[in-house]
Design a protein around this motif. Structure first.
Motif, PDB file in Angstrom:
ATOM      1  N   GLY A   1     -11.377 -43.044  30.933  1.00  0.00           N
ATOM      2  CA  GLY A   1     -11.454 -43.556  29.576  1.00  0.00           C
ATOM      3  C   GLY A   1     -12.195 -42.590  28.658  1.00  0.00           C
ATOM      4  N   SER A   2     -13.283 -42.012  29.173  1.00  0.00           N
ATOM      5  CA  SER A   2     -14.047 -41.058  28.361  1.00  0.00           C
ATOM      6  C   SER A   2     -13.207 -39.834  28.008  1.00  0.00           C
TER       7      SER A   2
ATOM      8  N   ASP B   1      -9.790 -48.283  20.531  1.00  0.00           N
ATOM      9  CA  ASP B   1     -10.109 -48.048  21.937  1.00  0.00           C
ATOM     10  C   ASP B   1      -9.689 -49.293  22.726  1.00  0.00           C
TER      11      ASP B   1
ATOM     12  N   ARG C   1     -10.100 -51.778  27.492  1.00  0.00           N
ATOM     13  CA  ARG C   1     -10.195 -53.085  28.155  1.00  0.00           C
ATOM     14  C   ARG C   1      -9.059 -54.017  27.743  1.00  0.00           C
TER      15      ARG C   1
ATOM     16  N   LYS D   1      -7.796 -48.197  32.506  1.00  0.00           N
ATOM     17  CA  LYS D   1      -8.129 -49.428  33.234  1.00  0.00           C
ATOM     18  C   LYS D   1      -6.875 -50.154  33.737  1.00  0.00           C
TER      19      LYS D   1
HETATM   20  C1  LIG Z   1     -13.675 -49.783  25.766  1.00  0.00           C
HETATM   21  C2  LIG Z   1     -14.008 -48.637  26.686  1.00  0.00           C
HETATM   22  N1  LIG Z   1     -13.835 -47.370  26.249  1.00  0.00           N
HETATM   23  C3  LIG Z   1     -14.115 -46.326  27.034  1.00  0.00           C
HETATM   24  C4  LIG Z   1     -14.602 -46.492  28.300  1.00  0.00           C
HETATM   25  C5  LIG Z   1     -14.931 -45.304  29.157  1.00  0.00           C
HETATM   26  O1  LIG Z   1     -14.058 -45.241  30.247  1.00  0.00           O
HETATM   27  P1  LIG Z   1     -14.492 -44.481  31.583  1.00  0.00           P
HETATM   28  O2  LIG Z   1     -15.652 -45.237  32.160  1.00  0.00           O
HETATM   29  O3  LIG Z   1     -13.259 -44.543  32.447  1.00  0.00           O
HETATM   30  O4  LIG Z   1     -14.835 -43.094  31.207  1.00  0.00           O
HETATM   31  C6  LIG Z   1     -14.797 -47.790  28.800  1.00  0.00           C
HETATM   32  C7  LIG Z   1     -15.343 -48.015  30.142  1.00  0.00           C
HETATM   33  O5  LIG Z   1     -15.794 -49.067  30.497  1.00  0.00           O
HETATM   34  C8  LIG Z   1     -14.503 -48.884  27.968  1.00  0.00           C
HETATM   35  O6  LIG Z   1     -14.669 -50.159  28.390  1.00  0.00           O
END
Ligand SMILES: Cc1ncc(COP(=O)(O)O)c(C=O)c1O
Length: 405
Positions: free
Chosen positions: A121-122, A225, A228, A253
């Motif tokens: 996600g990051s 974003d 979720r 996710k």
């Molecule tokens: C809304 C949202 N954005 C970004 C991220 C970041 O994803 P990751 O932990 O896979 O890097 C998360 C992770 O929980 C998230 O819930």
């Protein structure tokens, strides 16, 4: 009765010497469960259940922080991944499944003219920020919610250059005036506003559309974003449900039922900036996770998984609200049915924390995994009988909280 967690505790003792995430002060959400009451190590998971290393079984509503949507180990996903692994999943070239997944994303995500596949996600949110900066020539970012761990999104300041922290702003959810004030002050230097559509509180009617309108007026790129909400609220996520047209959107996710893959989707004009910037990883091209995503999205499109999840979630929310009222507990049910939550509301912080601890301790001891500080999630493998067990555990928890008054 407390659970037997001896094997979990023994592993935790061994891990403390070698596992950097067990350092003092590491305070991310996954480690803030009720100390000594929650299991730490799992032996495995199947469908809606998780087994810990001591052999206790739980109905799982944490679901790997929302990555599991069809249930743990869904057969069609496992088969697709196994076939890709057997065929050779990293042959230094693109595999056909990459095109298949990109086509699928552009079909099901409303605003997706092009897409980019990444792993976490990051990765996806940081790629969105970089494209927006390249597109606008501005450095500033407005963000809301949890958006990942990279410099611009880190929730703790240590290790993040001051200049990066100063370029990032946030605003109050459901407060358009606050966003407007921020844009009036800084709009000319802001590249994008990247936000979750909601966390545990839902957006008020018109709020997200109002955000979109304000951002357009200030020439700020709108990034939703959907890490979720995507592939859980609807195939196209919250943008589909709320009728939004973000410039870019990030998914991951639930998209691959637990396998590590994410996607950045959006308008061609922005997506083609990928050619101007540096976004790359050795692993972006690995195909096993892409096969998992195709199998998951196919299943979600073919069957009524998402309707089922919404129905179970509504039932859970209704029964929780009734139990809270019956037991006279200062608490409220919030959130979307697919990702519900209970807020404890006692005005006295110490009593509120005690209510929380009593409730979550009772629930986990009855074989239900709920997160005290993060959305709960529902998967389509959960049956109505599983939900009965969740409701009974929560009812016992609320009754203990009520009895302490
Ligand atoms: C809304 C949202 N954005 C970004 C991220 C970041 O994803 P990751 O932990 O896979 O890097 C998360 C992770 O929980 C998230 O819930």
């Amino acid at each position: 009765m407390p659970l037997r967690l001896d094997a979990s505790e023994a592993l935790l003792d061994r891990a403390r010497r070698v596992d950097a995430t067990l350092a003092d002060g590491y305070a991310l959400a996954r480690d803030r469960l009720i100390d000594g009451e929650y299991p730490v190590f799992a032996r495995g998971a199947a469908g809606p259940y998780v087994w810990d290393v001591d052999g206790n079984r739980y109905v799982d509503l944490i679901l790997a922080y929302g990555t599991v949507v069809l249930g743990h180990g869904a057969a069609e996903v496992t088969q697709a991944v196994s076939a890709e692994l057997a065929a050779g999943f990293c042959p230094s070239m693109r595999k056909p499944v990459q095109v298949e997944l990109l086509e699928l994303l552009c079909e099901v995500v409303p605003g997706a003219e092009q897409a980019l596949l990444l792993k976490t996600g990051s990765d996806a949110t940081s790629a969105a920020v970089r494209l927006a900066r390249a597109h606008t020539g501005r450095d500033g970012v407005i963000r809301w919610g949890y958006n990942g761990w990279h410099d611009w999104a880190a929730t703790r300041p240590a290790g993040v250059p001051a200049a990066v922290r100063e370029a990032v702003h946030t605003f109050a959810f459901n407060d358009l005036d606050d966003l407007e004030r921020l844009l009036e002050r800084h709009g000319h230097e802001i590249a994008c506003c990247l936000m979750m559509p909601f966390e545990v509180e839902l957006p008020e009617p018109g709020f997200l559309a109002g955000v979109q309108e304000l951002l357009r007026r200030h020439g700020v790129v709108f990034v939703l974003d959907e890490m979720r909400s995507g592939f859980r609220l609807a195939l196209g996520g919250a943008q589909e449900v709320y009728g939004l047209e973000p410039d870019l959107a990030t998914y991951g996710k639930a998209m691959a039922n637990g396998y590590p893959i994410s996607a950045l989707c959006g308008r061609r004009e922005l997506m083609r900036r990928v050619g101007d910037v540096h976004i790359s990883s050795t692993f972006f091209i690995n195909a096993a996770e892409m096969a998992a995503a195709v199998a998951t999205i196919d299943a979600l499109r073919r069957d009524d998984h998402l309707e089922r999840i919404a129905r179970l979630g509504r039932r859970l929310q209704d029964e929780l609200a009734a139990s809270i009222a019956r037991n006279g507990v200062a608490a409220g049910v919030t959130g979307a049915p697919q990702m519900p939550f209970v807020r404890f509301l006692d005005g006295d912080e110490q009593r509120r924390e005690q209510d929380k601890e009593t409730f979550y301790t009772a629930v986990v001891r009855r074989g239900v995994l709920l997160h005290p500080n993060h959305h709960w999630f529902i998967c389509s493998a959960m049956s109505d009988e599983d939900l009965d067990a969740v409701v009974a555990a929560c009812d016992a928890g609320f009754s203990l909280v009520g009895a302490r008054r």
